[in-house]
Design an enzyme around this catalytic site. Structure first.
Site, mmCIF file in Angstrom:
data_model
loop_
_atom_site.group_PDB
_atom_site.id
_atom_site.type_symbol
_atom_site.label_atom_id
_atom_site.label_comp_id
_atom_site.label_asym_id
_atom_site.label_seq_id
_atom_site.Cartn_x
_atom_site.Cartn_y
_atom_site.Cartn_z
ATOM 1 C CG ASP A 22 6.606 50.871 -14.587
ATOM 2 O OD1 ASP A 22 7.701 51.280 -14.704
ATOM 3 O OD2 ASP A 22 6.151 49.721 -14.487
ATOM 4 C CB SER A 23 8.790 50.122 -18.340
ATOM 5 O OG SER A 23 8.892 49.203 -17.074
ATOM 6 C CE1 TYR A 54 9.630 51.796 -21.635
ATOM 7 C CE2 TYR A 54 9.799 53.334 -19.860
ATOM 8 C CZ TYR A 54 9.198 52.996 -21.043
ATOM 9 O OH TYR A 54 8.274 53.649 -21.639
ATOM 10 N N GLY A 55 15.129 48.821 -18.864
ATOM 11 C CA GLY A 55 16.261 48.462 -18.267
ATOM 12 C C GLY A 55 17.140 48.103 -19.513
ATOM 13 C CB CYS A 85 9.330 53.862 -14.542
ATOM 14 S SG CYS A 85 10.675 52.762 -15.448
ATOM 15 C CG ASN A 86 13.020 53.188 -9.314
ATOM 16 O OD1 ASN A 86 13.550 54.000 -8.438
ATOM 17 N ND2 ASN A 86 11.954 52.451 -9.243
ATOM 18 C CB THR A 87 14.520 52.551 -15.693
ATOM 19 O OG1 THR A 87 14.592 51.155 -14.837
ATOM 20 C CG2 THR A 87 15.661 52.190 -16.740
ATOM 21 C CD GLU A 163 5.436 44.133 -17.690
ATOM 22 O OE1 GLU A 163 4.557 44.315 -18.288
ATOM 23 O OE2 GLU A 163 5.349 45.372 -16.413
ATOM 24 C CB CYS A 195 12.719 48.225 -9.686
ATOM 25 S SG CYS A 195 11.728 47.427 -11.031
ATOM 26 C CG HIS A 197 7.813 45.922 -12.691
ATOM 27 N ND1 HIS A 197 8.469 47.059 -13.167
ATOM 28 C CD2 HIS A 197 7.296 45.120 -13.745
ATOM 29 C CE1 HIS A 197 7.670 47.079 -14.400
ATOM 30 N NE2 HIS A 197 7.095 45.893 -14.550
HETATM 31 N N1 DGL Z 1 9.397 49.689 -13.059
HETATM 32 C C1 DGL Z 1 10.534 50.047 -13.663
HETATM 33 C C2 DGL Z 1 11.419 50.737 -12.718
HETATM 34 O O1 DGL Z 1 10.903 50.995 -11.743
HETATM 35 C C3 DGL Z 1 11.130 48.939 -14.526
HETATM 36 C C4 DGL Z 1 12.255 49.229 -15.210
HETATM 37 C C5 DGL Z 1 12.099 48.434 -16.392
HETATM 38 O O2 DGL Z 1 11.344 48.181 -17.265
HETATM 39 O O3 DGL Z 1 13.560 47.981 -16.689
HETATM 40 O O4 DGL Z 1 12.744 50.764 -12.771
#
Ligand code: DGL
Length: 273
Positions: A22-23, A54-55, A85-87, A163, A195, A197
């Site tokens: 994940d990010s 990552y967004g 991670c969805n992004t 985070e 997301c 998180h």
């Molecule tokens: N956990 C990441 C997700 O599911 C966070 C994305 C990010 O870091 O912006 O999208």
């Protein structure tokens, strides 16, 4: 002979680890479901916390990080990769599937179960700006938009709070209040956590949303999809051992946060890429 091959395949066991990344620490919410469903699999987790969120990164930067982490895990001999991670899924999954010859499982906001469940006909999605502006999400959105009304809410700042392992503090509460109230005020009775998180904030989200609102997260569906793919490809670890977890992070300060969110004392290794 064919029968023999079948029997051999049926009893084949693959003890190689599963890679998850994940990010940052959000993917630990998915890792929990995987550990629960597949207790004898070895799990290698990478938190790219130095690059979170990552967004707000460009597509090419997210793809570059995702591919670099996938290479790191492939070198550790993983048999499957979960993009928790969805992004990163929205932006980089096509490249990952193209580059690597192992099952690559990605996230997708749980719009389908939410659309089936809503009574008010309005589903609210909480996600990062990156996920909501992706083509993959707009395809998903269009698929269900004729059945129910979908309202999306970008949640800048929430990933950063998780985070920091700040799940209930004043600033976190104020952000959740702002994002959740906006969806509930527009009539949403079902909220999708888009997301990885956000499941760590689920108790706070539920408290603020109130008891008539259901909150759906995708972690258990992803664990089931991983199980299905491992079964289909005879990749399951059939040894009767308890799986171990290994952690890497691109940020040294992740140690305390991971301890708090994973509820266990673990060693976090330096990612070094
Ligand atoms: N956990 C990441 C997700 O599911 C966070 C994305 C990010 O870091 O912006 O999208």
């Amino acid at each position: 002979m064919a029968g023999l091959v079948r029997i051999y395949k049926k009893n084949m066991s693959d003890s190689r680890p599963i890679g998850v990344f994940d990010s940052g620490v959000g993917g630990l919410s998915v890792l929990k479901h995987i550990k629960e469903l597949l207790p004898n699999e070895h799990l290698f987790y990478v938190a790219d916390s130095a690059y979170a969120p990552y967004g707000n990164k460009s597509d090419s930067e997210i793809t570059q990080r995702s591919v670099a982490i996938a290479h790191f895990l492939i070198e550790k001999n993983i048999k499957a990769l979960v993009v928790a991670c969805n992004t990163a899924t929205a932006v980089a999954i096509a490249s990952l599937r193209n580059d690597f010859d192992i099952p690559v499982i990605g996230m997708e906001p749980a719009v389908k179960p939410a659309a089936l469940q809503t009574q008010s006909g309005i589903v609210g999605i909480l996600a990062t700006p990156g996920t909501l502006t992706s083509q993959k999400f707009s395809r998903l959105y269009k698929q269900y938009a004729s059945d129910v009304e979908i309202i999306s809410q970008a949640c800048p700042g929430l990933v950063e709070q998780v985070e920091l392992a700040d799940l209930t503090g004043e600033q976190t509460r104020a952000l959740v209040q702002q994002y959740v109230s906006s969806l509930v005020d527009q009539g949403a009775d079902t909220l999708v956590l888009g997301c990885t998180h956000y499941p760590f904030l689920k108790p706070l989200i539920e408290e603020i949303a109130g008891e008539n609102i259901s909150v759906i997260d995708t972690g258990s569906a992803i664990a089931k999809e991983l199980l299905r793919q491992l079964q289909n490809k005879t990749l399951l670890n059939l040894d009767s051992v308890i799986g171990e977890q290994y952690f890497w992070s691109s940020q040294s300060s992740s140690q305390d946060v991971v301890h708090q969110l994973w509820n266990d004392t673990v060693i976090i290794n330096e990612l070094g890429i």
